[in-house]
Design a protein around this motif. Structure first.
Motif, PDB file in Angstrom:
ATOM      1  N   ALA A   1       2.311  -6.711   4.720  1.00 59.49           N
ATOM      2  CA  ALA A   1       3.689  -6.214   4.683  1.00 59.49           C
ATOM      3  C   ALA A   1       4.118  -5.779   6.074  1.00 59.49           C
ATOM      4  O   ALA A   1       5.244  -6.081   6.517  1.00 59.49           O
ATOM      5  CB  ALA A   1       3.812  -5.052   3.691  1.00 59.49           C
ATOM      6  N   ILE A   2       3.250  -5.111   6.786  1.00 61.34           N
ATOM      7  CA  ILE A   2       3.564  -4.680   8.145  1.00 61.34           C
ATOM      8  C   ILE A   2       3.688  -5.880   9.082  1.00 61.34           C
ATOM      9  O   ILE A   2       4.567  -5.925   9.949  1.00 61.34           O
ATOM     10  CB  ILE A   2       2.504  -3.674   8.652  1.00 61.34           C
ATOM     11  CG1 ILE A   2       2.531  -2.401   7.804  1.00 61.34           C
ATOM     12  CG2 ILE A   2       2.688  -3.368  10.129  1.00 61.34           C
ATOM     13  CD1 ILE A   2       3.871  -1.687   7.792  1.00 61.34           C
TER      14      ILE A   2
ATOM     15  N   ALA B   1       7.025  -7.323   8.608  1.00 60.48           N
ATOM     16  CA  ALA B   1       8.025  -6.519   9.305  1.00 60.48           C
ATOM     17  C   ALA B   1       8.066  -6.867  10.792  1.00 60.48           C
ATOM     18  O   ALA B   1       9.155  -7.014  11.370  1.00 60.48           O
ATOM     19  CB  ALA B   1       7.734  -5.029   9.115  1.00 60.48           C
TER      20      ALA B   1
ATOM     21  N   ALA C   1       9.275   1.145   7.967  1.00 58.27           N
ATOM     22  CA  ALA C   1       8.275   1.431   6.923  1.00 58.27           C
ATOM     23  C   ALA C   1       8.320   2.903   6.518  1.00 58.27           C
ATOM     24  O   ALA C   1       8.274   3.232   5.331  1.00 58.27           O
ATOM     25  CB  ALA C   1       6.881   1.052   7.405  1.00 58.27           C
TER      26      ALA C   1
ATOM     27  N   ILE D   1      11.276   3.653   4.222  1.00 57.95           N
ATOM     28  CA  ILE D   1      11.166   3.102   2.869  1.00 57.95           C
ATOM     29  C   ILE D   1      10.148   3.894   2.052  1.00 57.95           C
ATOM     30  O   ILE D   1      10.417   4.283   0.920  1.00 57.95           O
ATOM     31  CB  ILE D   1      10.773   1.611   2.894  1.00 57.95           C
ATOM     32  CG1 ILE D   1      11.849   0.769   3.561  1.00 57.95           C
ATOM     33  CG2 ILE D   1      10.470   1.097   1.489  1.00 57.95           C
ATOM     34  CD1 ILE D   1      13.053   0.459   2.728  1.00 57.95           C
ATOM     35  N   VAL D   2       8.964   4.126   2.615  1.00 50.21           N
ATOM     36  CA  VAL D   2       7.877   4.734   1.830  1.00 50.21           C
ATOM     37  C   VAL D   2       7.439   6.104   2.332  1.00 50.21           C
ATOM     38  O   VAL D   2       6.560   6.714   1.740  1.00 50.21           O
ATOM     39  CB  VAL D   2       6.643   3.804   1.758  1.00 50.21           C
ATOM     40  CG1 VAL D   2       7.000   2.489   1.131  1.00 50.21           C
ATOM     41  CG2 VAL D   2       6.022   3.586   3.123  1.00 50.21           C
TER      42      VAL D   2
ATOM     43  N   LEU E   1      -0.241   2.263   5.937  1.00 47.26           N
ATOM     44  CA  LEU E   1       0.687   1.250   6.408  1.00 47.26           C
ATOM     45  C   LEU E   1       0.809   1.192   7.928  1.00 47.26           C
ATOM     46  O   LEU E   1       1.781   0.641   8.439  1.00 47.26           O
ATOM     47  CB  LEU E   1       2.066   1.473   5.782  1.00 47.26           C
ATOM     48  CG  LEU E   1       2.112   1.270   4.274  1.00 47.26           C
ATOM     49  CD1 LEU E   1       3.496   1.626   3.743  1.00 47.26           C
ATOM     50  CD2 LEU E   1       1.745  -0.144   3.904  1.00 47.26           C
TER      51      LEU E   1
ATOM     52  N   ASP F   1       4.763   2.461  -3.663  1.00 47.84           N
ATOM     53  CA  ASP F   1       5.320   2.443  -2.314  1.00 47.84           C
ATOM     54  C   ASP F   1       5.200   1.075  -1.639  1.00 47.84           C
ATOM     55  O   ASP F   1       6.119   0.641  -0.952  1.00 47.84           O
ATOM     56  CB  ASP F   1       4.647   3.508  -1.445  1.00 47.84           C
ATOM     57  CG  ASP F   1       5.077   4.910  -1.819  1.00 47.84           C
ATOM     58  OD1 ASP F   1       6.098   5.061  -2.527  1.00 47.84           O
ATOM     59  OD2 ASP F   1       4.398   5.865  -1.396  1.00 47.84           O
TER      60      ASP F   1
ATOM     61  N   LYS G   1       7.873  -1.222  -2.945  1.00 50.73           N
ATOM     62  CA  LYS G   1       9.178  -0.879  -2.373  1.00 50.73           C
ATOM     63  C   LYS G   1       9.311  -1.454  -0.970  1.00 50.73           C
ATOM     64  O   LYS G   1      10.362  -1.992  -0.603  1.00 50.73           O
ATOM     65  CB  LYS G   1       9.363   0.637  -2.321  1.00 50.73           C
ATOM     66  CG  LYS G   1       9.618   1.271  -3.656  1.00 50.73           C
ATOM     67  CD  LYS G   1       9.781   2.770  -3.487  1.00 50.73           C
ATOM     68  CE  LYS G   1       9.949   3.469  -4.821  1.00 50.73           C
ATOM     69  NZ  LYS G   1      10.073   4.918  -4.651  1.00 50.73           N
ATOM     70  N   LEU G   2       8.270  -1.341  -0.178  1.00 54.20           N
ATOM     71  CA  LEU G   2       8.301  -1.860   1.182  1.00 54.20           C
ATOM     72  C   LEU G   2       8.407  -3.382   1.175  1.00 54.20           C
ATOM     73  O   LEU G   2       9.226  -3.954   1.902  1.00 54.20           O
ATOM     74  CB  LEU G   2       7.071  -1.410   1.969  1.00 54.20           C
ATOM     75  CG  LEU G   2       6.992  -1.906   3.411  1.00 54.20           C
ATOM     76  CD1 LEU G   2       8.198  -1.428   4.222  1.00 54.20           C
ATOM     77  CD2 LEU G   2       5.684  -1.452   4.052  1.00 54.20           C
TER      78      LEU G   2
ATOM     79  N   LEU H   1      11.545  -5.471   2.630  1.00 55.25           N
ATOM     80  CA  LEU H   1      11.388  -6.450   3.705  1.00 55.25           C
ATOM     81  C   LEU H   1      11.850  -7.833   3.267  1.00 55.25           C
ATOM     82  O   LEU H   1      12.507  -8.548   4.027  1.00 55.25           O
ATOM     83  CB  LEU H   1       9.924  -6.499   4.167  1.00 55.25           C
ATOM     84  CG  LEU H   1       9.475  -5.290   4.978  1.00 55.25           C
ATOM     85  CD1 LEU H   1       7.963  -5.248   5.082  1.00 55.25           C
ATOM     86  CD2 LEU H   1      10.120  -5.299   6.359  1.00 55.25           C
TER      87      LEU H   1
END
Length: 179
Positions: A12-13, A16, A39, A42-43, A49, A101, A104-105, A109
């Motif tokens: 996820a990162i 981003a 990030a 969002i979380v 993360l 979380d 959600k991220l 994204l």
């Protein structure tokens, strides 16, 4: 990725960071700051993360310097062809069921960079999101049907959750219709 083709936190990162470069080359510090700030908004702050460094993305050939070398000289970085492929893979990855979380991220994204996909792929991703919410709706409705568990304020909370997920389903329908 997990076995179900959904993203792990590190990916996820990475999405981003790669997405941050999708509009063109940018300085190293700008990318790092944007990823961290997005990030966190969002979380919230999360050690889980922090993700891989931009240097690793460079080492893997997903990004390349336009000028400079890296962190030390705040290099201007760009996406490579492999980086574009990885970003598309992340954007089309599954989202795991459940509200947490990481989801959600990932959803944030995906929606932020959804415009980078072809129209058919965008619609498919919205349909997948809608299906995720429909599954959540079914789970919550099943919970609501168990009268033996309805003590206290649980029923009101479940009804609120059902209302929110119904709003999400309707939002997905409107979003898909607007494409």
């Amino acid at each position: 990725m997990y076995r179900d083709n959904s993203l792990i936190p590190k990916e996820a990162i990475r999405m981003a960071a790669l997405g941050a470069l999708s509009a063109g080359s940018r300085p190293y510090a700008d990318i790092a700051g944007e990823v961290r700030q997005f990030a966190a908004r969002i979380v919230g702050p999360s050690l889980d993360l922090l993700g891989s460094s931009i240097e690793l993305l460079k080492f893997e050939g997903l990004i390349a310097p336009v000028s400079g070398e890296g962190f030390e000289d705040n290099a201007e970085l760009r996406l490579t062809d492999a980086g574009w492929t990885a970003l598309k893979d992340y954007l089309t990855a599954a989202v795991r069921p459940g509200a947490n979380d990481l989801n959600k991220l990932v959803i944030g994204l995906k929606l932020r960079f959804l415009h980078l996909l072809e129209k058919e792929e965008q619609i498919e991703q919205i349909d997948n999101l809608r299906a995720l919410y429909q599954g959540e709706h079914a789970r919550l409705f099943d919970l609501l049907t168990h009268e033996e568990w309805q003590q206290g304020h649980l029923r009101a909370w479940i009804e609120m959750e059902i209302s929110q997920v119904e709003d999400r389903i309707a939002w997905c329908d409107r979003l898909a219709a607007g494409l």
